[in-house]
Design an enzyme around this catalytic site. Structure first.
Site, PDB file in Angstrom:
ATOM      1  N   GLU A  19      17.360 -68.251  -7.401  1.00 21.32           N
ATOM      2  CA  GLU A  19      17.108 -69.690  -7.290  1.00 21.32           C
ATOM      3  C   GLU A  19      18.291 -70.403  -7.919  1.00 21.32           C
ATOM      4  O   GLU A  19      19.215 -69.770  -8.433  1.00 21.32           O
ATOM      5  CB  GLU A  19      15.786 -70.077  -7.984  1.00 21.32           C
ATOM      6  CG  GLU A  19      15.772 -69.812  -9.478  1.00 21.32           C
ATOM      7  CD  GLU A  19      14.507 -70.310 -10.187  1.00 21.32           C
ATOM      8  OE1 GLU A  19      13.743 -71.093  -9.598  1.00 21.32           O
ATOM      9  OE2 GLU A  19      14.296 -69.911 -11.347  1.00 21.32           O
ATOM     10  N   LEU A  64      10.940 -69.944 -10.830  1.00 23.15           N
ATOM     11  CA  LEU A  64       9.904 -70.949 -11.068  1.00 23.15           C
ATOM     12  C   LEU A  64       9.058 -71.075  -9.804  1.00 23.15           C
ATOM     13  O   LEU A  64       9.619 -71.155  -8.707  1.00 23.15           O
ATOM     14  CB  LEU A  64      10.575 -72.294 -11.383  1.00 23.15           C
ATOM     15  CG  LEU A  64       9.605 -73.397 -11.785  1.00 23.15           C
ATOM     16  CD1 LEU A  64       9.137 -73.193 -13.230  1.00 23.15           C
ATOM     17  CD2 LEU A  64      10.250 -74.766 -11.647  1.00 23.15           C
ATOM     18  N   LYS A  73       7.472 -73.238 -16.764  1.00 24.90           N
ATOM     19  CA  LYS A  73       8.361 -74.411 -16.735  1.00 24.90           C
ATOM     20  C   LYS A  73       8.593 -74.915 -18.154  1.00 24.90           C
ATOM     21  O   LYS A  73       8.146 -76.003 -18.520  1.00 24.90           O
ATOM     22  CB  LYS A  73       7.763 -75.499 -15.832  1.00 24.90           C
ATOM     23  CG  LYS A  73       8.805 -76.478 -15.286  1.00 24.90           C
ATOM     24  CD  LYS A  73       8.272 -77.242 -14.109  1.00 24.90           C
ATOM     25  CE  LYS A  73       9.142 -78.424 -13.713  1.00 24.90           C
ATOM     26  NZ  LYS A  73      10.487 -78.063 -13.288  1.00 24.90           N
ATOM     27  N   TYR A  94      21.225 -73.500 -34.493  1.00 23.74           N
ATOM     28  CA  TYR A  94      20.709 -73.728 -35.840  1.00 23.74           C
ATOM     29  C   TYR A  94      21.075 -72.590 -36.773  1.00 23.74           C
ATOM     30  O   TYR A  94      21.510 -71.517 -36.339  1.00 23.74           O
ATOM     31  CB  TYR A  94      19.180 -73.906 -35.794  1.00 23.74           C
ATOM     32  CG  TYR A  94      18.410 -72.606 -35.619  1.00 23.74           C
ATOM     33  CD1 TYR A  94      18.389 -71.948 -34.406  1.00 23.74           C
ATOM     34  CD2 TYR A  94      17.725 -72.027 -36.689  1.00 23.74           C
ATOM     35  CE1 TYR A  94      17.693 -70.752 -34.240  1.00 23.74           C
ATOM     36  CE2 TYR A  94      17.030 -70.844 -36.539  1.00 23.74           C
ATOM     37  CZ  TYR A  94      17.014 -70.211 -35.314  1.00 23.74           C
ATOM     38  OH  TYR A  94      16.342 -69.025 -35.165  1.00 23.74           O
TER      39      TYR A  94
HETATM   40  N1  PDD Z   1      13.732 -78.617 -11.574  1.00 22.59           N
HETATM   41  N2  PDD Z   1      13.770 -73.794  -9.996  1.00 22.59           N
HETATM   42  C1  PDD Z   1      14.125 -74.330 -11.183  1.00 22.59           C
HETATM   43  C2  PDD Z   1      14.792 -73.464 -12.195  1.00 22.59           C
HETATM   44  C3  PDD Z   1      13.837 -75.682 -11.461  1.00 22.59           C
HETATM   45  O1  PDD Z   1      14.161 -76.206 -12.651  1.00 22.59           O
HETATM   46  C4  PDD Z   1      13.206 -76.478 -10.467  1.00 22.59           C
HETATM   47  C5  PDD Z   1      12.873 -77.914 -10.695  1.00 22.59           C
HETATM   48  C6  PDD Z   1      12.868 -75.880  -9.233  1.00 22.59           C
HETATM   49  C7  PDD Z   1      12.135 -76.639  -8.156  1.00 22.59           C
HETATM   50  O2  PDD Z   1      10.817 -76.861  -8.568  1.00 22.59           O
HETATM   51  P1  PDD Z   1       9.970 -78.113  -7.972  1.00 22.59           P
HETATM   52  O3  PDD Z   1      10.025 -77.967  -6.493  1.00 22.59           O
HETATM   53  O4  PDD Z   1       8.605 -77.911  -8.510  1.00 22.59           O
HETATM   54  O5  PDD Z   1      10.640 -79.375  -8.445  1.00 22.59           O
HETATM   55  C8  PDD Z   1      13.155 -74.535  -9.043  1.00 22.59           C
HETATM   56  C9  PDD Z   1      13.464 -79.998 -11.924  1.00 22.59           C
HETATM   57  C10 PDD Z   1      13.478 -80.913 -10.743  1.00 22.59           C
HETATM   58  C11 PDD Z   1      14.422 -80.418 -13.034  1.00 22.59           C
HETATM   59  O6  PDD Z   1      14.501 -79.656 -13.997  1.00 22.59           O
HETATM   60  O7  PDD Z   1      15.038 -81.500 -12.975  1.00 22.59           O
END
Ligand code: PDD
Length: 280
Positions: free
Chosen positions: A178, A202, A146, A32
């Site tokens: 991760e 996360l 999140k 933006y």
């Molecule tokens: N993603 N780490 C990150 C950065 C994530 O975005 C996710 C989940 C996970 C796994 O978290 P959980 O087990 O609570 O799904 C770890 C979701 C599935 C997505 O953005 O599509």
């Protein structure tokens, strides 16, 4: 009545509709500019458009900017702001497409939105001036929340897609934390390891279920950093998420991992059993 610009049209604000699948909404996948208009004239328009072009280029969002340069002045006029001081806001998103971290196909058009409003700065900002505090710069570091500002994840994920890979593992200060949309586990000498909870990962639900299953299934497990130099020594690697459950990693870059993955397979079995138990 406020008139806004949306995808080539000037229209009343209440008639400007953007899809809930727009990636600006779902991922913060957009850029933006805020442009000041003094006495109705946009200030430093070329500089703002040069920065917009730079931002779009870095993000690999395709949008044809030349005709857009008329938009700020036209928004000023359409909103009766000629001769007045105003702000003009322009936002370009990667467009609307089914939710996927990977970029949508190239035929998905960018969403271009603009609006303008009368603006006079608060005189107190000049005198007595503004008060401030110091805070740690945690921008891009609160990975434990999140949030839908997922542009960092999207850009890293797309690098995996471009390299023909399924997921990108994120490394910070040598620690493999991760994936862009998944948690990461490694197995070293039969022991399962995953990064400890911190502001850099996360708190994944699937991660915590996996830890629980390890403990219940007498599989040695430790929450401790996985360093990038250790990855080649891992007997097994797997990612974990709501969408993947537990997916074995079959290759890191060009290097394949062994097809035998007893620990991952045991955990996958335990995971399925937990699902059968809890979601009968
Ligand atoms: N993603 N780490 C990150 C950065 C994530 O975005 C996710 C989940 C996970 C796994 O978290 P959980 O087990 O609570 O799904 C770890 C979701 C599935 C997505 O953005 O599509």
């Amino acid at each position: 009545m406020t008139v806004v610009y949306l995808n080539g049209q000037f229209l009343p604000e209440d008639q400007a509709h953007i899809s809930p699948l727009d990636r600006g909404f779902l991922f913060g996948d957009s850029v933006y500019e805020v442009i000041r208009a003094y006495r109705g004239t946009p200030f430093r328009l070329d500089e703002h458009f040069a920065r917009l072009a730079y931002s779009l280029g870095e993000m690999r969002i395709g949008a044809y900017l030349s005709p857009l340069k008329e938009v700020p002045a036209r928004l000023v006029a359409e909103n009766g702001l000629e001769g007045k001081d105003a702000l003009v806001y322009l936002q370009v998103t990667r467009g609307a497409a089914p939710r996927s971290h990977a970029f949508p196909p190239p035929d998905v058009k960018a969403t271009i939105f603009g609006m303008a409003w009368a603006f006079t700065p608060n005189p107190a900002w000049r005198d007595p001036g503004v008060s401030v505090i110091l805070v740690p710069d945690f921008r891009w570091s609160r990975c434990d929340i999140k949030v839908t500002s997922l542009i960092g994840n999207v850009l890293a994920h797309q690098r995996a897609v471009d390299a023909g890979a399924h997921e990108a593992l994120l490394v910070r200060d040598g620690a493999v934390l991760e994936g862009t949309l998944s948690s990461l586990f490694a197995v070293f000498e039969g022991e399962v390891r995953t990064a400890p909870l911190s502001n850099y990962i996360l708190p994944s639900i699937t991660r915590s279920v996996t830890l629980e299953l390890c403990r219940a299934g007498d599989i040695p497990v430790r929450e401790a950093p996985i360093y990038d130099h250790e990855v080649p020594q891992a007997e097994e690697l797997f990612i974990a998420s709501t969408t993947h459950e537990l997916s074995p990693v079959c290759a890191v870059g060009d290097r394949p991992l062994p097809p035998e993955r007893p620990v991952t397979e045991k955990l996958q079995r335990l995971f399925r059993e937990a699902v059968e138990r809890e979601c009968a």
